[in-house]
Enzyme design. Structure first.
Site, PDB file in Angstrom:
ATOM      1  N   SER A  40       0.833  -1.208   0.000  1.00 17.84           N
ATOM      2  CA  SER A  40       0.000   0.000   0.000  1.00 17.84           C
ATOM      3  C   SER A  40       0.866   1.256   0.000  1.00 17.84           C
ATOM      4  CB  SER A  40      -0.891   0.003   1.239  1.00 17.84           C
ATOM      5  OG  SER A  40      -1.493   1.266   1.405  1.00 17.84           O
TER       6      SER A  40
ATOM      7  N   THR B 147      -5.519   2.936  -7.317  1.00 20.08           N
ATOM      8  CA  THR B 147      -6.829   2.809  -6.678  1.00 20.08           C
ATOM      9  C   THR B 147      -7.698   3.986  -7.099  1.00 20.08           C
ATOM     10  OG1 THR B 147      -5.836   1.617  -4.866  1.00 20.08           O
ATOM     11  CG2 THR B 147      -8.005   2.567  -4.460  1.00 20.08           C
TER      12      THR B 147
HETATM   13  C1  LIG Z   1      -7.627  -1.967   6.906  1.00 16.82           C
HETATM   14  C2  LIG Z   1      -7.693  -1.809   5.431  1.00 16.82           C
HETATM   15  C3  LIG Z   1      -6.862  -0.894   4.809  1.00 16.82           C
HETATM   16  C4  LIG Z   1      -6.900  -0.757   3.416  1.00 16.82           C
HETATM   17  N1  LIG Z   1      -6.016   0.082   2.819  1.00 16.82           N
HETATM   18  C5  LIG Z   1      -6.018   0.182   1.471  1.00 16.82           C
HETATM   19  C6  LIG Z   1      -5.054   0.981   0.824  1.00 16.82           C
HETATM   20  O1  LIG Z   1      -4.198   1.602   1.448  1.00 16.82           O
HETATM   21  N2  LIG Z   1      -5.109   1.061  -0.524  1.00 16.82           N
HETATM   22  C7  LIG Z   1      -6.041   0.369  -1.260  1.00 16.82           C
HETATM   23  O2  LIG Z   1      -6.058   0.466  -2.491  1.00 16.82           O
HETATM   24  N3  LIG Z   1      -6.940  -0.419  -0.663  1.00 16.82           N
HETATM   25  C8  LIG Z   1      -6.944  -0.534   0.668  1.00 16.82           C
HETATM   26  N4  LIG Z   1      -7.840  -1.370   1.275  1.00 16.82           N
HETATM   27  C9  LIG Z   1      -8.757  -2.178   0.442  1.00 16.82           C
HETATM   28  C10 LIG Z   1      -8.131  -3.531   0.098  1.00 16.82           C
HETATM   29  O3  LIG Z   1      -7.104  -3.385  -0.848  1.00 16.82           O
HETATM   30  C11 LIG Z   1      -9.153  -4.500  -0.486  1.00 16.82           C
HETATM   31  O4  LIG Z   1      -9.827  -3.874  -1.546  1.00 16.82           O
HETATM   32  C12 LIG Z   1     -10.155  -5.051   0.524  1.00 16.82           C
HETATM   33  O5  LIG Z   1      -9.582  -5.203   1.789  1.00 16.82           O
HETATM   34  C13 LIG Z   1     -10.690  -6.382   0.044  1.00 16.82           C
HETATM   35  O6  LIG Z   1     -11.654  -6.855   0.885  1.00 16.82           O
HETATM   36  P1  LIG Z   1     -11.380  -7.947   2.044  1.00 16.82           P
HETATM   37  O7  LIG Z   1     -10.796  -7.204   3.182  1.00 16.82           O
HETATM   38  O8  LIG Z   1     -12.767  -8.454   2.310  1.00 16.82           O
HETATM   39  O9  LIG Z   1     -10.461  -9.012   1.496  1.00 16.82           O
HETATM   40  C14 LIG Z   1      -7.822  -1.518   2.656  1.00 16.82           C
HETATM   41  C15 LIG Z   1      -8.660  -2.439   3.289  1.00 16.82           C
HETATM   42  C16 LIG Z   1      -8.590  -2.597   4.663  1.00 16.82           C
HETATM   43  C17 LIG Z   1      -9.486  -3.617   5.312  1.00 16.82           C
END
Ligand SMILES: Cc1cc2nc3c(=O)[nH]c(=O)nc-3n(C[C@H](O)[C@H](O)[C@H](O)COP(=O)(O)O)c2cc1C
Length: 347
Positions: A106, A156
């Protein structure tokens, strides 16, 4: 203690984490309808196994944009791993390298991408980017990711502003504790905030395309029309995602969005998916419906909080074992043997 399911890792993580941090990781936007829908949609799909197909030699490897993974499950980009474990993203990357899968680091990582790479030799890293309105700083970060050896950029696109995360508002969790920061955002002796801007457009993506020769993945595509537009902008893969339900609430479940996007893309580029993947059977359903691979977000955090590097390694090993067993039970020797006819709704 041995843990047999991803859910047990979540329970163990919850016991260890500060409750506000647990809520940050687990929560989503608004009423969390999309958070719940992501998992529920997989449960509603049934698998129709094939029999007596002589599928002996199992093969679960995939090659994506030139990166090799031993299984079709990637580590999704998630922020702030050092809230879950002092080693943070270093531990996650080592576990991903041991599992021979791709970690998408990330932009909001609490270890700089170069340090993540140095801590995990041999890891296949991709880098997730929020395009910054200050494009010269976007370029600075892209150069850091390139220098770290990242093999793709994941932009993203679903975050023109932050989602309304009401758990965080209630807990007053609005920023990292003082000893942590988004290390990739260092700019001289200050740390820039990650800017989310509704002004961003495909033109910014075109300029990123000119900035780098790395393949670009667009993450956060929900509408088939956007998938078609992305193809016109020379992107290398599309990631169907609703950000784990953390951005716009009531976006349909990721797996329910998948078939229309696969149809819109028509095989031109690989389609990836994240959101709600918790079982090997979920992985198979997404692949049968046309995904080239999936990624997991929260399960990796739960592994990290429950047991550091070993915890993440266990989560990834568990998923791999489940994928292999489910694939065999479906009468398939390899991922290409899966097809949409093997998925039924309702089950
Ligand atoms: C705590 C957390 C932080 C996240 N941070 C980012 C991030 O910095 N950049 C990003 O593109 N997606 C981020 N996401 C989204 C994840 O990349 C992903 O789309 C998502 O977690 C998928 O769903 P799942 O948690 O059910 O597997 C984050 C998700 C969570 C749960």
């Amino acid at each position: 203690m041995e843990r047999w399911t991803l859910r047990e890792f979540e329970a163990a993580a919850r016991e260890r984490l500060d409750p506000a941090h647990y809520d940050y990781f687990a929560g989503g936007a608004g009423d969390e309808i999309t958070v719940r829908a992501n998992e529920a949609a997989f449960a509603r799909l049934g698998l129709l196994p094939r029999v007596l197909r002589g599928a002996a030699k199992l093969q679960t490897g995939v090659t994506l944009l030139g990166s090799r993974a031993a299984m079709p499950v990637l580590v999704a980009p998630t922020a702030f791993h050092r809230l879950a474990d002092p080693e943070g993203e270093r531990a996650t990357a080592r576990a991903a390298a041991a599992a021979e899968t791709i970690m998408i680091v990330s932009m909001a990582s609490t270890v700089a991408v170069g340090d993540v790479a140095a801590a995990a030799p041999g890891a296949e890293l991709w880098f997730q980017l929020y395009l910054q309105p200050d494009e010269s700083f976007t370029e600075t970060v892209v150069r850091r990711a390139e220098a770290a050896g990242c093999r793709a950029l994941v932009v993203t696109a679903d975050s023109p502003v932050h989602g309304r995360r009401e758990r965080d508002l209630r807990n007053g969790f609005l920023d990292l504790p003082e000893h942590l920061c988004c290390e990739n955002m260092r700019d001289g002796d200050r740390v820039r905030p990650i800017v989310m801007s509704p002004e961003l457009s495909w033109r910014h993506l075109d300029r990123l395309r000119e900035m780098t020769s790395l393949p670009i993945v667009v993450k956060g595509v929900a509408h088939p029309e956007d998938a078609r537009i992305a193809l016109d902008h020379g992107i290398s893969a599309i990631m169907v995602s609703n950000h784990g339900g953390r951005q716009l609430d009531t976006v349909p479940a990721a797996v329910d969005l998948l078939p229309d996007i696969v149809a819109a893309v028509g095989g031109a580029v690989p389609v990836l998916l994240d959101g709600g993947v918790r079982r090997g059977t979920d992985v198979l359903k997404a692949l049968a419906l046309g995904a080239a691979a999936v990624a997991v977000g929260r399960p990796v955090i739960w592994g990290l909080a429950a047991g550091g590097e070993r915890g993440v390694a266990s989560v990834l090993a568990l998923l791999r074992a489940e994928v292999e067993q489910a694939l065999t039970l479906c009468g398939c020797a390899c991922l290409a043997d899966l097809d949409a006819g093997m998925v039924r709704r309702p089950c």
